[in-house]
Design an enzyme around this catalytic site. Sequence first.
Site, mmCIF file in Angstrom:
data_model
loop_
_atom_site.group_PDB
_atom_site.id
_atom_site.type_symbol
_atom_site.label_atom_id
_atom_site.label_comp_id
_atom_site.label_asym_id
_atom_site.label_seq_id
_atom_site.Cartn_x
_atom_site.Cartn_y
_atom_site.Cartn_z
ATOM 1 N N ARG A 150 0.877 -1.187 0.000
ATOM 2 C CA ARG A 150 0.000 0.000 0.000
ATOM 3 C C ARG A 150 0.903 1.222 0.000
ATOM 4 O O ARG A 150 1.679 1.436 0.930
ATOM 5 C CB ARG A 150 -0.904 -0.022 1.236
ATOM 6 C CG ARG A 150 -1.743 1.247 1.457
ATOM 7 C CD ARG A 150 -2.774 1.400 0.342
ATOM 8 N NE ARG A 150 -3.804 2.369 0.685
ATOM 9 C CZ ARG A 150 -3.681 3.691 0.582
ATOM 10 N NH1 ARG A 150 -2.530 4.211 0.183
ATOM 11 N NH2 ARG A 150 -4.691 4.486 0.885
ATOM 12 N N GLU B 188 -11.402 4.670 -5.399
ATOM 13 C CA GLU B 188 -11.851 3.283 -5.290
ATOM 14 C C GLU B 188 -12.303 2.784 -6.663
ATOM 15 O O GLU B 188 -12.606 3.562 -7.566
ATOM 16 C CB GLU B 188 -13.001 3.180 -4.289
ATOM 17 C CG GLU B 188 -12.601 3.463 -2.849
ATOM 18 C CD GLU B 188 -11.683 2.403 -2.285
ATOM 19 O OE1 GLU B 188 -11.814 1.231 -2.664
ATOM 20 O OE2 GLU B 188 -10.830 2.755 -1.448
ATOM 21 N N ARG C 19 -1.818 -5.458 4.262
ATOM 22 C CA ARG C 19 -0.900 -4.877 3.290
ATOM 23 C C ARG C 19 0.264 -4.191 4.011
ATOM 24 O O ARG C 19 0.108 -3.700 5.123
ATOM 25 C CB ARG C 19 -1.619 -3.852 2.409
ATOM 26 C CG ARG C 19 -2.757 -4.424 1.603
ATOM 27 C CD ARG C 19 -3.519 -3.339 0.841
ATOM 28 N NE ARG C 19 -4.146 -2.362 1.750
ATOM 29 C CZ ARG C 19 -4.949 -1.382 1.342
ATOM 30 N NH1 ARG C 19 -5.198 -1.231 0.052
ATOM 31 N NH2 ARG C 19 -5.482 -0.543 2.218
#
Length: 203
Positions: free
Chosen positions: A74, A82, A116
Amino acid sequence: MNETLVSRLVSARRSALVTLITLVALWTLSALQAVAAQPTPGPVPLTVEGISVDVQDGDTFVLRDEAGRPMRIRVAGIDAPEKSQPWADRSRQHLRELLRAQRVQVLPIKQDVFGRTVARVHVLRPGDETPLDAAQAQLDAGLAWHFKRYKSDQTRDEFVRYAQAERQARATGLGLWADPQPQAPWLFRAENRSGSAARSQRP
């Protein structure tokens, strides 16, 4: 109670106490040896290098390190649209173009709730003395928001640069800033969570 019986009782208690102390000592020694035999975990790497094998959106990709292990990364400091938001595909494509066929260096910061690795991401391009900051590049293109909420994940220099990059992209209408009122991803997520909760409560 005669002296002989008392002497025997004292002797028996002393013997039992010695036995107990011996057993405790042996158990403690065994436990310490077991702990010492455990392998010591290695230090968390300060940097990891590899190549991108899958870009999932404008701030998340999978890195394959030099040992062939996948890491879900990330990108720290930014928040990209998104998947169901406008500009999501363009943001993902731009990150893919930045990382394609390049050595990528990540500097891990922490793990997020999705497992992540949140990290600074640098693209090591041949011939360039200074690595390319992937977060900065996404902001410069107007394809991500500066994630000010996570200021602690950014150095002072990064925070200043990222804020300036977003302001510049806004001012010139680059990328998603061409839209009159683009919705920040964190607001989009919160809105979707509220909607899902409301639907689940309907009879």
